[in-house]
Design an enzyme around this catalytic site. Structure first.
Site, PDB file in Angstrom:
ATOM      1  N   CYS A   1      36.607  40.949  46.738  1.00 58.02           N
ATOM      2  CA  CYS A   1      36.174  39.565  46.457  1.00 58.02           C
ATOM      3  C   CYS A   1      36.627  39.079  45.085  1.00 58.02           C
ATOM      4  O   CYS A   1      35.969  38.238  44.464  1.00 58.02           O
ATOM      5  CB  CYS A   1      34.656  39.439  46.575  1.00 58.02           C
ATOM      6  N   ALA A   2      37.727  39.622  44.602  1.00 60.25           N
ATOM      7  CA  ALA A   2      38.235  39.229  43.279  1.00 60.25           C
ATOM      8  C   ALA A   2      39.758  39.160  43.326  1.00 60.25           C
ATOM      9  O   ALA A   2      40.456  39.962  42.694  1.00 60.25           O
ATOM     10  CB  ALA A   2      37.767  40.214  42.216  1.00 60.25           C
TER      11      ALA A   2
END
Length: 382
Positions: free
Chosen positions: A338-339
């Site tokens: 998620c980055a």
């Protein structure tokens, strides 16, 4: 199962957390703040007791400035969407989780806010000069993670807070990887807003997180509804925490979070942190002996949170994680965590990384099992 996914959620939970959850379920199921009977009062008191514990942990004077949410993501959304207005400028970084990036980009589209993403240096550390140079006349907010969930890098939050204070800019910290692991003093670090999870280093159950809100800041509530007080009024209450806590809270989760904090205090936060750093160094030294493995983040002797992301040359990260799970019973996290901007910095935006994240309950023997498994995978799949 060997569990190396503590950056996502800690496991196993301390026995006293499990006992407290079970006991509360057996003895109390009442809705806090919504009844005059004893069970409702006990539920309310239990929630407040956890607020007090978190406030003490963060050096917050008024426990009512601690607001509970489902998770860090919801807390960050409340802070970001509740604070920023049309025409505002925000400074953040390439290391942020989507829980920061997506709400910011949503507000860019909806309100036309401006966003500056600053890049870290070769050690994945944010540079104070870069942050200062990005400040504009309409800069209203800094948003930075205390530690990267991909690279493990610990950022100079106190120094960034000083820059924010000097320039009259509010400072929001994503402490998903550090609360319960590092000493955080919101006053000393000039932090105005701090989002945290209950289920990671604080060792509580999933489904509970929170947000510290400086008393000088009033946010527009993310959710409107019943708060158990001032029910005769059409408008949302002004006072924290009721202003932000519409609907029934996860009472048992909050109580379990309190038990997790008790465990941390009994063990000693420094003792737990030092054990995790010892294990992290042991893992990194072992990975250095495997030429086909490349790991990312700060150098070996630079302290980081217990997160190590790695890549085996020529192998897909998801495939490696699947083999570790199915053949070796080792749980890790693969992909982009998620980055995505962090992966652009690492040039792993197409392959992703295998993330190994440790907890104080892990052992050197478990790490040896992982290292041997990686060696076997390399010998069989390359």
């Amino acid at each position: 199962m060997i569990y190396f996914d503590h950056a996502a959620s800690s496991w196993p939970k301390p026995e006293q957390v499990i006992f407290t959850l079970t006991q509360f379920f057996r003895e109390n199921g009442a809705n806090p703040g919504r009844g005059n009977h004893k069970m409702a009062a006990i539920a309310s008191e239990a929630i407040y007791a956890t607020r007090v514990k978190i406030a003490k942990l963060l050096n917050v004077q008024n426990p009512n400035q601690i607001v509970f949410f489902m998770n860090t993501t919801q807390a960050l959304n409340q802070a970001i969407k509740g604070f920023l207005k049309k025409g505002d400028h925000v400074i953040t970084s390439h290391l942020e989780h989507n829980s920061v990036r997506r709400p910011l980009e949503y507000l860019r589209k909806e309100l036309g806010i401006e966003i500056t993403y600053v890049k870290p240096n070769e050690q994945s550390k944010l540079q104070l000069k870069e942050i200062e140079n990005a400040i504009q006349s309409n800069t209203r907010l800094f948003v930075f993670s205390h530690a990267s969930n991909v690279l493990g890098t610990i950022q100079p939050i106190k120094e960034i807070g000083a820059i924010a204070k000097k320039n009259g800019i509010a400072f929001l910290v994503d402490a998903a990887q550090t609360v319960g692991r590092y000493q955080i003093d919101v006053k000393e670090m000039n932090i105005d807003l701090l989002a945290f999870p209950g289920h990671k280093a604080l060792l509580g159950p999933q489904g509970v997180g929170g947000l510290y809100i400086n008393p000088s800041i009033e946010l527009s509530p993310l959710i409107h509804g019943g708060t158990g007080n001032q029910s005769e009024k059409i408008d949302q209450p002004k006072a924290s925490p009721n202003r932000y806590e519409s609907g029934t809270l996860n009472t048992v989760g909050i109580v379990g979070l309190g038990a997790g904090i008790d465990y941390i205090e009994q063990q000693g936060i420094e003792k737990l942190k030092n054990r995790e750093w010892q294990l992290t160094q042991y893992l990194l030294k072992g990975l250095e002996q495997i030429p086909q493995v490349k790991w990312y983040g700060p150098d070996l002797h630079i302290e980081r949170v217990p997160v190590v992301s790695l890549q085996i040359e020529g192998l897909d990260s998801n495939e490696v994680a699947t083999v570790l799970d199915s053949h070796y019973q080792i749980a890790v996290r693969s992909g982009f965590h998620c980055a995505p901007l962090a992966h652009e910095i690492c040039h792993t935006e197409s392959s992703g990384l295998v993330r190994v994240s440790l907890g104080h309950t892990n052992t050197e023997k478990e790490i040896d099992t992982l290292l041997n498994a990686l060696k076997e995978i390399i010998s069989l799949m390359m």
